[in-house]
Design a protein around this motif. Structure first.
Motif, PDB file in Angstrom:
ATOM      1  N   ILE A 134       0.811  -1.227   0.000  1.00  0.00           N
ATOM      2  CA  ILE A 134       0.000   0.000   0.000  1.00  0.00           C
ATOM      3  C   ILE A 134       0.844   1.277   0.000  1.00  0.00           C
ATOM      4  CG2 ILE A 134      -2.088  -1.024   0.980  1.00  0.00           C
ATOM      5  CD1 ILE A 134      -1.266   0.405   3.641  1.00  0.00           C
ATOM      6  N   TYR A 135       2.074   1.198   0.525  1.00  0.00           N
ATOM      7  CA  TYR A 135       2.916   2.398   0.559  1.00  0.00           C
ATOM      8  C   TYR A 135       3.458   2.785  -0.817  1.00  0.00           C
ATOM      9  CZ  TYR A 135       2.477   1.488   5.471  1.00  0.00           C
ATOM     10  OH  TYR A 135       1.948   1.254   6.698  1.00  0.00           O
ATOM     11  N   GLU A 136       3.278   1.907  -1.776  1.00  0.00           N
ATOM     12  CA  GLU A 136       3.696   2.243  -3.146  1.00  0.00           C
ATOM     13  C   GLU A 136       2.523   2.776  -3.957  1.00  0.00           C
ATOM     14  OE1 GLU A 136       5.630  -1.130  -4.892  1.00  0.00           O
ATOM     15  OE2 GLU A 136       7.400  -0.904  -3.635  1.00  0.00           O
ATOM     16  N   MET A 137       1.358   2.814  -3.351  1.00  0.00           N
ATOM     17  CA  MET A 137       0.180   3.309  -4.066  1.00  0.00           C
ATOM     18  C   MET A 137       0.148   4.832  -4.050  1.00  0.00           C
ATOM     19  SD  MET A 137      -2.949   0.865  -3.517  1.00  0.00           S
ATOM     20  CE  MET A 137      -3.511   1.416  -5.094  1.00  0.00           C
ATOM     21  N   ARG A 138      -0.446   5.407  -5.059  1.00  0.00           N
ATOM     22  CA  ARG A 138      -0.625   6.851  -5.124  1.00  0.00           C
ATOM     23  C   ARG A 138      -2.044   7.143  -5.610  1.00  0.00           C
ATOM     24  NH1 ARG A 138       3.227   6.231  -2.621  1.00  0.00           N
ATOM     25  NH2 ARG A 138       5.260   7.225  -2.738  1.00  0.00           N
ATOM     26  N   SER A 139      -2.516   8.344  -5.272  1.00  0.00           N
ATOM     27  CA  SER A 139      -3.874   8.724  -5.683  1.00  0.00           C
ATOM     28  C   SER A 139      -3.889   9.025  -7.193  1.00  0.00           C
ATOM     29  CB  SER A 139      -4.307   9.950  -4.895  1.00  0.00           C
ATOM     30  OG  SER A 139      -3.486  11.037  -5.220  1.00  0.00           O
ATOM     31  N   PRO A 140      -5.083   9.021  -7.820  1.00  0.00           N
ATOM     32  CA  PRO A 140      -5.152   9.337  -9.252  1.00  0.00           C
ATOM     33  C   PRO A 140      -4.503  10.675  -9.577  1.00  0.00           C
ATOM     34  CG  PRO A 140      -7.288   8.592  -8.468  1.00  0.00           C
ATOM     35  CD  PRO A 140      -6.416   8.684  -7.267  1.00  0.00           C
ATOM     36  N   GLU A 141      -4.694  11.662  -8.704  1.00  0.00           N
ATOM     37  CA  GLU A 141      -4.117  13.000  -8.913  1.00  0.00           C
ATOM     38  C   GLU A 141      -2.584  12.918  -8.982  1.00  0.00           C
ATOM     39  OE1 GLU A 141      -3.823  16.842  -9.681  1.00  0.00           O
ATOM     40  OE2 GLU A 141      -5.740  15.786  -9.633  1.00  0.00           O
ATOM     41  N   GLN A 142      -2.004  12.089  -8.098  1.00  0.00           N
ATOM     42  CA  GLN A 142      -0.542  11.948  -8.083  1.00  0.00           C
ATOM     43  C   GLN A 142      -0.028  11.190  -9.312  1.00  0.00           C
ATOM     44  OE1 GLN A 142      -0.481  10.588  -3.959  1.00  0.00           O
ATOM     45  NE2 GLN A 142       1.005  12.166  -3.483  1.00  0.00           N
ATOM     46  N   LEU A 143      -0.840  10.246  -9.810  1.00  0.00           N
ATOM     47  CA  LEU A 143      -0.442   9.543 -11.044  1.00  0.00           C
ATOM     48  C   LEU A 143      -0.489  10.496 -12.242  1.00  0.00           C
ATOM     49  CD1 LEU A 143      -1.909   5.908 -11.130  1.00  0.00           C
ATOM     50  CD2 LEU A 143       0.448   6.611 -10.921  1.00  0.00           C
ATOM     51  N   ILE A 144      -1.470  11.418 -12.215  1.00  0.00           N
ATOM     52  CA  ILE A 144      -1.548  12.424 -13.282  1.00  0.00           C
ATOM     53  C   ILE A 144      -0.313  13.325 -13.218  1.00  0.00           C
ATOM     54  CG2 ILE A 144      -2.862  14.444 -14.115  1.00  0.00           C
ATOM     55  CD1 ILE A 144      -5.416  12.917 -13.187  1.00  0.00           C
ATOM     56  N   GLU A 148       2.554  14.108 -16.003  1.00  0.00           N
ATOM     57  CA  GLU A 148       3.021  15.450 -16.377  1.00  0.00           C
ATOM     58  C   GLU A 148       4.543  15.550 -16.260  1.00  0.00           C
ATOM     59  OE1 GLU A 148      -0.378  18.686 -15.676  1.00  0.00           O
ATOM     60  OE2 GLU A 148       0.223  17.693 -13.831  1.00  0.00           O
ATOM     61  N   MET A 149       5.082  14.838 -15.265  1.00  0.00           N
ATOM     62  CA  MET A 149       6.536  14.803 -15.079  1.00  0.00           C
ATOM     63  C   MET A 149       7.206  14.163 -16.304  1.00  0.00           C
ATOM     64  SD  MET A 149       8.659  12.770 -12.168  1.00  0.00           S
ATOM     65  CE  MET A 149       7.564  12.948 -10.815  1.00  0.00           C
ATOM     66  N   LEU A 150       6.498  13.227 -16.943  1.00  0.00           N
ATOM     67  CA  LEU A 150       7.042  12.525 -18.107  1.00  0.00           C
ATOM     68  C   LEU A 150       6.868  13.314 -19.402  1.00  0.00           C
ATOM     69  CD1 LEU A 150       5.842   8.878 -17.403  1.00  0.00           C
ATOM     70  CD2 LEU A 150       7.996   9.933 -16.764  1.00  0.00           C
ATOM     71  N   GLY A 151       6.182  14.432 -19.314  1.00  0.00           N
ATOM     72  CA  GLY A 151       6.042  15.283 -20.491  1.00  0.00           C
ATOM     73  C   GLY A 151       4.665  15.261 -21.123  1.00  0.00           C
ATOM     74  N   LEU A 152       3.723  14.569 -20.505  1.00  0.00           N
ATOM     75  CA  LEU A 152       2.362  14.552 -21.042  1.00  0.00           C
ATOM     76  C   LEU A 152       1.615  15.799 -20.577  1.00  0.00           C
ATOM     77  CD1 LEU A 152       1.376  10.868 -20.182  1.00  0.00           C
ATOM     78  CD2 LEU A 152       1.908  11.718 -22.444  1.00  0.00           C
ATOM     79  N   SER A 153       0.572  16.160 -21.316  1.00  0.00           N
ATOM     80  CA  SER A 153      -0.280  17.246 -20.836  1.00  0.00           C
ATOM     81  C   SER A 153      -1.225  16.650 -19.789  1.00  0.00           C
ATOM     82  CB  SER A 153      -1.076  17.836 -21.983  1.00  0.00           C
ATOM     83  OG  SER A 153      -2.023  16.894 -22.434  1.00  0.00           O
ATOM     84  N   ARG A 154      -1.918  17.510 -19.069  1.00  0.00           N
ATOM     85  CA  ARG A 154      -2.824  17.012 -18.026  1.00  0.00           C
ATOM     86  C   ARG A 154      -3.925  16.120 -18.619  1.00  0.00           C
ATOM     87  NH1 ARG A 154      -3.416  17.838 -12.839  1.00  0.00           N
ATOM     88  NH2 ARG A 154      -5.442  17.351 -12.003  1.00  0.00           N
ATOM     89  N   ALA A 155      -4.444  16.551 -19.781  1.00  0.00           N
ATOM     90  CA  ALA A 155      -5.516  15.793 -20.435  1.00  0.00           C
ATOM     91  C   ALA A 155      -4.999  14.429 -20.895  1.00  0.00           C
ATOM     92  CB  ALA A 155      -6.050  16.591 -21.604  1.00  0.00           C
ATOM     93  N   GLN A 156      -3.788  14.423 -21.448  1.00  0.00           N
ATOM     94  CA  GLN A 156      -3.199  13.150 -21.915  1.00  0.00           C
ATOM     95  C   GLN A 156      -2.955  12.199 -20.736  1.00  0.00           C
ATOM     96  OE1 GLN A 156       0.216  14.843 -23.915  1.00  0.00           O
ATOM     97  NE2 GLN A 156      -0.470  14.039 -25.883  1.00  0.00           N
ATOM     98  N   ALA A 157      -2.418  12.757 -19.639  1.00  0.00           N
ATOM     99  CA  ALA A 157      -2.125  11.933 -18.456  1.00  0.00           C
ATOM    100  C   ALA A 157      -3.410  11.356 -17.868  1.00  0.00           C
ATOM    101  CB  ALA A 157      -1.394  12.771 -17.415  1.00  0.00           C
ATOM    102  N   THR A 158      -4.477  12.167 -17.880  1.00  0.00           N
ATOM    103  CA  THR A 158      -5.769  11.682 -17.374  1.00  0.00           C
ATOM    104  C   THR A 158      -6.292  10.553 -18.265  1.00  0.00           C
ATOM    105  OG1 THR A 158      -6.163  13.950 -16.675  1.00  0.00           O
ATOM    106  CG2 THR A 158      -8.035  12.470 -16.551  1.00  0.00           C
ATOM    107  N   TRP A 159      -6.117  10.731 -19.572  1.00  0.00           N
ATOM    108  CA  TRP A 159      -6.552   9.716 -20.541  1.00  0.00           C
ATOM    109  C   TRP A 159      -5.833   8.377 -20.264  1.00  0.00           C
ATOM    110  CZ3 TRP A 159     -10.102   9.768 -24.561  1.00  0.00           C
ATOM    111  CH2 TRP A 159     -10.020   8.712 -25.472  1.00  0.00           C
ATOM    112  N   CYS A 160      -4.551   8.463 -19.902  1.00  0.00           N
ATOM    113  CA  CYS A 160      -3.741   7.256 -19.665  1.00  0.00           C
ATOM    114  C   CYS A 160      -4.193   6.452 -18.443  1.00  0.00           C
ATOM    115  CB  CYS A 160      -2.269   7.625 -19.496  1.00  0.00           C
ATOM    116  SG  CYS A 160      -1.540   8.246 -20.979  1.00  0.00           S
TER     117      CYS A 160
END
Lengths: 174, 113
Positions: A134-144, A148-160
């Motif tokens: 569970i300590y490796e889990m992150r919320s959807p917002e943190q995955l988005i 974004e850290m990888l270079g995706l836009s917010r919309a693209q990251a949400t789509w993923c």
């Protein structure tokens, strides 16, 4: 409200993920021996040859982190074939999280290159936590934010983390 | 003293966070871990812009407020999601909400939202 979907590597994480805001969590073991028709098959190749071999396998749904320290295992031809065969490219947050500070630099570089290539060729990209605890889990917002850290836009990251996994589930009729 | 005009004022955001861990964590340990991880992720130059400060931390509920510059908010949030342990306790930082005033942030933490 968006339906966020995540893939985890431990059954304990399934119930905890719902508290974090995911609507569905899929438990997947990364094993080459346990490929089945009924579940989503995720493969993490160890070499370029293996990734090409896995591309011929009709049962594979996601090719996860196709890179190592030296570079990417894939090229544009690989991505075009993957797109035709409806195979998604996956990036796991846990791999990045577990790496030490120095390895993270190389890892981030490879992940950014992979993300840029997949976006350019309009391939299907899936972001997942693939948490073993569970300590490796992150919320959807943190995955988005990770997207974004990888270079995706917010919309693209949400789509993923919404539509891409939903498409795989629909194809597998789970 | 004459106050600065609004354009010259620093624009701050207050990030409400929760530490999810088995054991209790101390405020000092949280501050150290945040500082270390943010510095490792955005570097000294970025730290100077972001100026992150833990303004409030409740050890009982493990919730707190982090003050950060508006422009560096995203980077600081990304850095917080990379924290794996605080003083050898496995944990993760869950970002609950971001507010524009410290008053509202503290209110939300105390209310337990």
């Amino acid at each position: 409200m968006k339906a966020f979907i995540d893939f985890v590597a431990s059954e304990d994480c399934v119930s905890f993920g719902k508290k974090l805001g995911f609507s569905r969590l899929l438990f997947n073991e990364l094993s080459r021996d346990k490929i089945s028709k009924t579940k989503i098959n995720i493969i993490s190749p160890k070499s370029p040859e293996e990734s090409k071999r896995q591309l011929r396998n009709k049962m594979i749904d996601i090719i996860l982190d196709p890179f190592d320290k030296r570079g990417l295992f894939i090229d544009s031809a690989f991505l075009n074939i993957a797109k035709q065969k409806q195979i998604s490219i996956g990036i796991s947050f846990s791999k990045f999280l577990r790496a030490d500070e120095n390895s993270r630099i190389r890892l981030l570089h490879n992940m950014r290159r992979l993300t840029a290539l997949v976006s350019k060729l309009k391939g299907d990209l899936v972001l997942m936590s693939l948490a073993a605890e569970i300590y490796e889990m992150r919320s959807p917002e943190q995955l988005i934010l990770f997207g974004e850290m990888l270079g995706l836009s917010r919309a693209q990251a949400t789509w993923c983390i919404t539509e891409s996994p939903k498409g795989i589930i629909r194809r597998k009729s789970l | 003293m004459k106050p600065f005009p609004a354009v010259l004022k620093e624009k701050k955001r207050y990030v409400i966070f929760e530490i999810i861990s088995e054991k209790r964590v101390k405020e000092d340990a949280v501050k150290k871990a945040f500082f270390r991880e943010i510095k490792s992720f955005i570097g000294i130059n970025g730290m100077a812009d972001a100026a992150p400060t833990v303004v409030y931390f409740d050890e009982k509920s493990k919730k707190g407020v982090l003050k950060v510059d508006n422009r560096a908010l995203k980077q600081v949030e990304q850095a917080l999601s990379l924290i794996r342990e605080i003083s050898f306790n496995k944990c993760f930082v869950h970002i609950i909400k971001t507010t524009g005033t410290v008053k509202k942030a503290k209110e939300l933490v105390k209310r337990g939202d």
